[in-house]
Design a protein around this motif. Structure first.
Motif, PDB file in Angstrom:
ATOM      1  N   ALA A  16       0.835  -1.203   0.000  1.00 27.86           N
ATOM      2  CA  ALA A  16       0.000   0.000   0.000  1.00 27.86           C
ATOM      3  C   ALA A  16       0.870   1.254   0.000  1.00 27.86           C
ATOM      4  O   ALA A  16       0.569   2.238  -0.695  1.00 27.86           O
ATOM      5  CB  ALA A  16      -0.922  -0.013   1.215  1.00 27.86           C
ATOM      6  N   ASP A  17       1.957   1.229   0.764  1.00 32.16           N
ATOM      7  CA  ASP A  17       2.842   2.391   0.815  1.00 32.16           C
ATOM      8  C   ASP A  17       3.515   2.635  -0.538  1.00 32.16           C
ATOM      9  O   ASP A  17       3.625   3.774  -1.000  1.00 32.16           O
ATOM     10  CB  ASP A  17       3.898   2.183   1.903  1.00 32.16           C
ATOM     11  N   LEU A  18       3.962   1.539  -1.190  1.00 29.19           N
ATOM     12  CA  LEU A  18       4.585   1.683  -2.509  1.00 29.19           C
ATOM     13  C   LEU A  18       3.591   2.256  -3.522  1.00 29.19           C
ATOM     14  O   LEU A  18       3.942   3.136  -4.316  1.00 29.19           O
ATOM     15  CB  LEU A  18       5.097   0.324  -2.986  1.00 29.19           C
ATOM     16  N   LEU A  19       2.362   1.776  -3.488  1.00 28.27           N
ATOM     17  CA  LEU A  19       1.351   2.310  -4.395  1.00 28.27           C
ATOM     18  C   LEU A  19       1.096   3.788  -4.124  1.00 28.27           C
ATOM     19  O   LEU A  19       0.945   4.590  -5.047  1.00 28.27           O
ATOM     20  CB  LEU A  19       0.056   1.526  -4.251  1.00 28.27           C
ATOM     21  N   HIS A  20       1.026   4.139  -2.848  1.00 22.04           N
ATOM     22  CA  HIS A  20       0.772   5.527  -2.473  1.00 22.04           C
ATOM     23  C   HIS A  20       1.877   6.438  -2.983  1.00 22.04           C
ATOM     24  O   HIS A  20       1.625   7.582  -3.386  1.00 22.04           O
ATOM     25  CB  HIS A  20       0.651   5.625  -0.952  1.00 22.04           C
ATOM     26  N   ARG A  21       3.123   5.921  -2.999  1.00 20.60           N
ATOM     27  CA  ARG A  21       4.259   6.723  -3.467  1.00 20.60           C
ATOM     28  C   ARG A  21       4.446   6.648  -4.979  1.00 20.60           C
ATOM     29  O   ARG A  21       5.371   7.245  -5.520  1.00 20.60           O
ATOM     30  CB  ARG A  21       5.540   6.253  -2.764  1.00 20.60           C
ATOM     31  N   GLY A  22       3.596   5.881  -5.647  1.00 19.98           N
ATOM     32  CA  GLY A  22       3.665   5.828  -7.092  1.00 19.98           C
ATOM     33  C   GLY A  22       4.586   4.771  -7.659  1.00 19.98           C
ATOM     34  O   GLY A  22       4.804   4.729  -8.879  1.00 19.98           O
ATOM     35  N   ASP A  23       5.118   3.899  -6.811  1.00 17.90           N
ATOM     36  CA  ASP A  23       6.019   2.848  -7.281  1.00 17.90           C
ATOM     37  C   ASP A  23       5.181   1.612  -7.645  1.00 17.90           C
ATOM     38  O   ASP A  23       5.083   0.656  -6.869  1.00 17.90           O
ATOM     39  CB  ASP A  23       7.045   2.519  -6.204  1.00 17.90           C
ATOM     40  N   VAL A  24       4.588   1.634  -8.826  1.00 22.73           N
ATOM     41  CA  VAL A  24       3.701   0.550  -9.237  1.00 22.73           C
ATOM     42  C   VAL A  24       4.477  -0.746  -9.434  1.00 22.73           C
ATOM     43  O   VAL A  24       4.005  -1.821  -9.056  1.00 22.73           O
ATOM     44  CB  VAL A  24       2.941   0.942 -10.521  1.00 22.73           C
ATOM     45  N   ASP A  25       5.666  -0.659 -10.011  1.00 24.61           N
ATOM     46  CA  ASP A  25       6.454  -1.876 -10.233  1.00 24.61           C
ATOM     47  C   ASP A  25       6.833  -2.534  -8.913  1.00 24.61           C
ATOM     48  O   ASP A  25       6.749  -3.769  -8.766  1.00 24.61           O
ATOM     49  CB  ASP A  25       7.706  -1.560 -11.040  1.00 24.61           C
ATOM     50  N   GLY A  26       7.252  -1.728  -7.945  1.00 26.91           N
ATOM     51  CA  GLY A  26       7.587  -2.283  -6.640  1.00 26.91           C
ATOM     52  C   GLY A  26       6.379  -2.904  -5.962  1.00 26.91           C
ATOM     53  O   GLY A  26       6.469  -3.985  -5.374  1.00 26.91           O
TER      54      GLY A  26
END
Length: 392
Positions: A32-42
């Motif tokens: 969820a944190d990665l998505l929130h920061r825009g790191d879709v690949d991560g």
């Protein structure tokens, strides 16, 4: 269990693994944190680890992580964009999954039983010979046979039972028609005067223009508006306020509200990590309760988690207008008061019935029913999971 390394947002194109959280909960929150920061690949890499390691037939933690991973994967695939206003709603659970949910978990039966008692109390205190129930999410109609039975059983033999009419709303016409047929057959077996009117949703514009015509409201009837697991499906605060003011404009004898006790916003302005953490807190308690009270390997439990709880988790994490808005009791109560509705404390009998339901059908020291602030709450151990309240 999970423990495979995943790449973080600073990995290069080769995706070199780095140290990462190992528990399912940590992985879900990290995604969820990665998505929130825009790191879709991560985020996609974390989801892949979750889906490969979280056994959908494992323990409660694994099963829960699996469903959160599926919901996050769906959000990634949808690229986090708002759904169009006319997007199709999430399909309803199958009748078998819906009935299984009723059998293995107390949430629906608790909500139905407690709301029904509030309606019965309102009808008993009225001189009207007609009872009209507007059910905004009638689904398969499982709430109403016990109420119809109670009305028939309590009727004065000298005058007979009152006429009961249910306006049942929902998005699927075929389901509504089958529900009406079943309820009419049951009422006929009781010699209870009964009518069922299907109301296909959405029909917000027509209802707002002239609810009296669309709902066939008549003076001198006991009008009950039943909002069991419905309000969270409305959109923003303004839509909720408008709906409740519309309900108030009909001058109902009683309004019943039953909702999950959580704070899971569907508004895209709310940070995704916060929404995921709140949803995890709520559904962890639900999955723990099923783990403790349902036999291992239960096919019914798997069906319920896939078709009911999994879809709820999808809706809670969906972006924009598709997201649901689950609030706690205080928020629902504030909205109801803001619309001009007044609280009607539930009777002591309603609360004692809820406790008896748990003892007879869901015997576990974990489930608790108690009256607080005029509402009846169902919880697992110390965690409130559902509230039912009555308004006028």
């Amino acid at each position: 269990m999970l423990g495979a390394p995943v790449g973080d947002r600073d990995d290069d194109a080769r995706g070199s693994p780095v140290a990462a959280p190992s528990s399912p909960r940590e992985l879900v929150l990290a995604c969820a944190d990665l998505l929130h920061r825009g790191d879709v690949d991560g985020a996609r890499r974390v989801v892949d680890v979750l889906l490969s390691g979280a056994d959908p037939r494992g323990d409660a933690a694994d099963r829960l992580a699996h469903h959160f991973a599926r919901a996050l994967a769906r959000r990634i695939d949808d690229k986090g964009v708002d759904a169009p206003a006319g997007a199709a709603p999430t399909p309803s659970p199958s009748p078998s999954a819906y009935l299984a949910y009723n059998q293995i978990a107390p949430f629906l039966r608790f909500a139905h039983l407690t709301a029904n008692q509030a309606i019965l109390d309102a009808a008993a205190n009225s001189v009207a010979r007609r009872v009209h129930i507007v059910d905004l999410d009638v689904a398969h109609g499982v709430q109403w046979p016990p109420l119809l039975q109670a009305i028939a059983d309590s009727a004065d033999p000298a005058v007979g039972p009152p006429e009961v009419r249910i306006t049942g709303a929902g998005p699927n016409r075929d389901v509504l028609l089958r529900t009406g047929d079943r309820l009419r057959a049951f009422a006929s077996s009781l010699n209870l005067p009964f009518r069922f009117h299907p109301l296909l949703l959405p029909c917000t514009a027509q209802l707002a223009d002239d609810p009296t015509t669309v709902l066939e409201l008549h003076p001198g009837e006991t009008l009950a508006v039943n909002c069991v697991l419905f309000l969270h499906k409305l959109g923003c605060e303004g839509e909720l306020a408008t709906f409740l003011k519309w309900v108030k404009s009909m001058n109902p004898t009683v309004v019943t509200i039953a909702e999950r006790e959580a704070s899971i916003g569907g508004d895209y302005t709310e940070e995704l990590p916060r929404r995921v953490a709140a949803a995890k807190d709520y559904y962890s308690a639900v999955f723990d309760a099923l783990e403790a009270t349902v036999p291992p390997g239960s096919a019914d439990r798997l069906a319920v988690e896939h078709e009911v709880l999994g879809k709820e988790i999808n809706a809670a994490l969906a972006p924009g207008r598709t997201g649901e808005h689950v609030r706690g009791f205080e928020a629902w109560a504030a909205a109801a008061r803001g619309a001009g509705l007044s609280p009607q404390p539930l009777s002591a009998f309603a609360v004692s019935q809820a406790r008896l339901l748990l003892r007879l059908h869901y015997p576990s020291e974990g489930y608790v029913a108690e009256e607080v602030r005029g509402a009846c709450f169902l919880g697992w151990q110390t965690r409130p999971l559902m509230s039912v309240s009555s308004w006028q």
